[in-house]
Design an enzyme around this catalytic site. Structure first.
Site, PDB file in Angstrom:
ATOM      1  N   ASN A 117      -7.339   9.512  18.672  1.00  0.00           N
ATOM      2  CA  ASN A 117      -8.018  10.350  17.678  1.00  0.00           C
ATOM      3  C   ASN A 117      -9.237  11.048  18.281  1.00  0.00           C
ATOM      4  OD1 ASN A 117      -6.143   9.163  16.016  1.00  0.00           O
ATOM      5  ND2 ASN A 117      -7.558   8.924  14.310  1.00  0.00           N
TER       6      ASN A 117
ATOM      7  N   VAL B  97      -3.043   0.010   3.692  1.00  0.00           N
ATOM      8  CA  VAL B  97      -4.121   0.268   2.735  1.00  0.00           C
ATOM      9  C   VAL B  97      -5.365   0.717   3.498  1.00  0.00           C
ATOM     10  CG1 VAL B  97      -3.187  -1.453   1.149  1.00  0.00           C
ATOM     11  CG2 VAL B  97      -5.100  -2.073   2.637  1.00  0.00           C
TER      12      VAL B  97
ATOM     13  N   GLY C 296       0.862  -1.192   0.000  1.00  0.00           N
ATOM     14  CA  GLY C 296       0.000   0.000   0.000  1.00  0.00           C
ATOM     15  C   GLY C 296       0.886   1.225   0.000  1.00  0.00           C
TER      16      GLY C 296
ATOM     17  N   GLU D 211      -8.057  13.891  20.111  1.00  0.00           N
ATOM     18  CA  GLU D 211      -7.672  14.900  19.101  1.00  0.00           C
ATOM     19  C   GLU D 211      -8.898  15.716  18.665  1.00  0.00           C
ATOM     20  OE1 GLU D 211      -5.287  13.130  15.927  1.00  0.00           O
ATOM     21  OE2 GLU D 211      -6.481  14.249  14.485  1.00  0.00           O
ATOM     22  N   TYR D 212     -10.020  15.056  18.458  1.00  0.00           N
ATOM     23  CA  TYR D 212     -11.254  15.781  18.103  1.00  0.00           C
ATOM     24  C   TYR D 212     -11.593  16.816  19.183  1.00  0.00           C
ATOM     25  CZ  TYR D 212     -13.118  12.774  14.269  1.00  0.00           C
ATOM     26  OH  TYR D 212     -13.350  12.111  13.092  1.00  0.00           O
TER      27      TYR D 212
ATOM     28  N   ASN E 181      -5.873   2.625   9.984  1.00  0.00           N
ATOM     29  CA  ASN E 181      -6.773   3.041  11.062  1.00  0.00           C
ATOM     30  C   ASN E 181      -7.898   2.033  11.202  1.00  0.00           C
ATOM     31  OD1 ASN E 181      -6.093   5.251  12.599  1.00  0.00           O
ATOM     32  ND2 ASN E 181      -6.715   6.710  11.022  1.00  0.00           N
TER      33      ASN E 181
END
Ligand code: ATR
Length: 483
Positions: free
Chosen positions: A191, A79, A14, A194-195, A107
């Protein structure tokens, strides 16, 4: 480029942006890297543009790719999460032998990782779900890496991954997180945090702009200054850069020409879904995800803007004491950010208990200090907090953070009041304060909710003064009976 007969230390499947940057990073650190992409054009482009940067072994077919790896084979998949990852795992697994290692650096949803690890283990293969944070730039120059999977496989992939990770104070931002889905779970919560972090910065900007009437340039200077103190972090640093940017076409501040509808790829939403299942209130992350959703529904906003009454309370005049207001906003941001991290760590603890991962919160605070998007000075404090008390009931109880809260809370309340009076949306500032007050409250209205549940559904309640479960005969003579 060198293509002599030796086998590759690791291979990357990938070669879109993240994959090719990771492959280059590996090559820069002296590893011989096999590279393969479904469509060969990307492989050719990588070799043409960057082949001179290290030793790459480009493969035209997946068979050639697998054959070019030394044993135990290590293949890093970069990928798209979901079906593409499953497809590539199958292709690799069909060609691999006992003890070979498949690393998924995408992810992926942690439940997919749990499933894949089990399936690969049954075929004698090691499967490592590794969260990788840091965006394109991090992938190239040093990301934070959160590998899960069997501890045994970390012996074979750990040193390689640590060699390409960011380094802070001599410590690589990569460590074995725990079995099967632990790495991807932790990356997901990263994550989510992070938001929330981005949203509280957004709310601070919005208040300085529309309550204090400051221009983006001036706000950029405020963020630049904040970045030298407690709030020092990558996100605050880039906020100052974005706010200072002028649009070349119009000369206006760039933020003013960007459509105010936030996108998302889904990891924030996953964090909230997982938290709902685990029963952990991640209100800061939840409000941040919902704020993006609200901003993104442009059709609804077109219908509502200007059509909902604002009320008649007079707004506040900030001009009289702008400096104090700016400092209040800084403190409200800091307090809300602390809450978001405390909630995120609660979710990781709950996930770790649910799945038996034994995740050490100190590891996370340590590896998130560099490479990743939420890298921040204050993560050192989180490490210290868990160092002195690994069983901390909430990060907010750590003596250092508790002391900080003493300093922050009055400002936080003032900011929430001001924004509310002025009709400015501050979902994370306000809900985090309510969460905080919920934790502080000696009595919560849950007593009434239990009463209601007992009334309509005989769900029973416990009493404050004796053990047991009780039910009131609401539709009869309202006597209380032991259930
Ligand atoms: P990024 O966000 O870094 O651009 P991505 O969209 O997550 O990347 O993933 C794109 C990569 O997944 C590409 O390398 C793509 O291969 P192609 O260049 O051939 O399109 C790869 N990919 C997507 N679906 C795939 C599949 N079913 N099998 C193999 N590779 C696949």
């Amino acid at each position: 480029m060198s293509t002599h007969g030796s086998l590759a230390h690791i291979g990357v499947v990938g070669l879109a942006v993240m994959g090719s940057n990771i492959a280059r990073n590996l090559a820069h650190h002296g590893h011989r890297v096999a590279v393969f992409n479904r469509s060969h054009g990307k492989t050719e482009a990588l070799i043409a543009d960057h082949g001179h940067e290290g030793e790459f072994l480009p493969a035209q077919t997946i068979d050639e790719f697998v054959a070019s790896l030394e044993r135990p084979r290590r293949a890093l998949i970069m990928v798209q999460a979901g079906a593409a990852t499953d497809a590539v795992i199958e292709q690799l697994a069909d060609r691999m032998d006992d003890g070979d290692i498949i690393i998924d650096g995408g992810n992926s949803l942690y439940t997919d990782t749990i499933r894949r690890e089990k399936a690969m283990a049954a075929r004698g293969l090691h499967f490592v779900g590794a969260g990788i944070s840091g965006g394109e730039e991090g992938a190239l120059n040093g990301p934070a890496i959160m590998p899960g999977g069997p501890a045994e496989s970390y012996k074979h992939v750990g040193p390689l991954l640590e060699s390409i990770a960011a380094v802070v104070d001599g410590t690589p931002c990569c460590t074995h997180i725990g079995p099967d889905g632990a790495g991807h779970f932790v990356k997901m919560v990263h994550n989510g945090i992070e938001y929330a972090d981005m949203q509280v910065i957004g709310e601070a900007y919005h208040l300085l702009r529309y309550a204090a009437g400051m221009e983006p340039d001036a706000i950029a200077r405020v963020f630049k200054k904040w970045n030298t103190g407690d709030l020092n972090s990558y996100l605050v640093e880039i906020t100052a850069e974005v706010l200072a940017q002028k649009d070349a076409a119009t000369g206006k501040p760039l933020v003013d020409v960007i459509v105010d509808a936030a996108g998302q790829k889904g990891t924030g939403r996953w964090t909230v879904k997982a938290a709902l299942d685990l029963g952990i209130p991640v209100t800061g992350i939840g409000e941040a995800v919902f704020a993006r959703a609200l901003s993104g529904d442009l059709a609804q906003r077109r219908a509502t803007v200007g059509n909902l009454p604002a009320g008649t309370l007079p707004g506040e005049v900030i001009n009289s004491d702008k400096d104090r207001f700016i400092e209040d906003v800084r403190r409200a941001l800091y307090a809300s950010k602390l809450v978001a991290y405390a909630q995120g760590f609660d979710e990781i603890k709950a996930g770790s208990e649910e799945y038996g991962w034994n995740v050490d919160p100190r590891d996370l605070a340590t590896i998130w200090r560099g490479g990743c998007i939420i890298r921040a000075t204050f993560l050192n404090r989180i490490t210290e907090a868990y160092d002195s008390d690994p069983g901390l009931a909430s990060l907010l109880l750590d003596p250092y953070f508790n002391g900080e809260m003493t300093e922050l809370v009055d400002s936080w309340r003032r900011v929430v009041v001001t924004a509310t009076r002025m009709g400015l949306p501050i979902p994370v500032f306000a809900s985090s304060l309510s969460y905080y007050d919920g934790l502080r409250a000696e009595r919560l209205p849950a007593c009434l909710i239990q009463g209601q549940r007992d009334y309509f559904g005989a769900h029973t309640y416990r009493r404050t003064d004796k053990d047991g479960s009780f039910h009131t005969l609401w539709n009869d003579d309202r006597r209380e009976v032991e259930a």
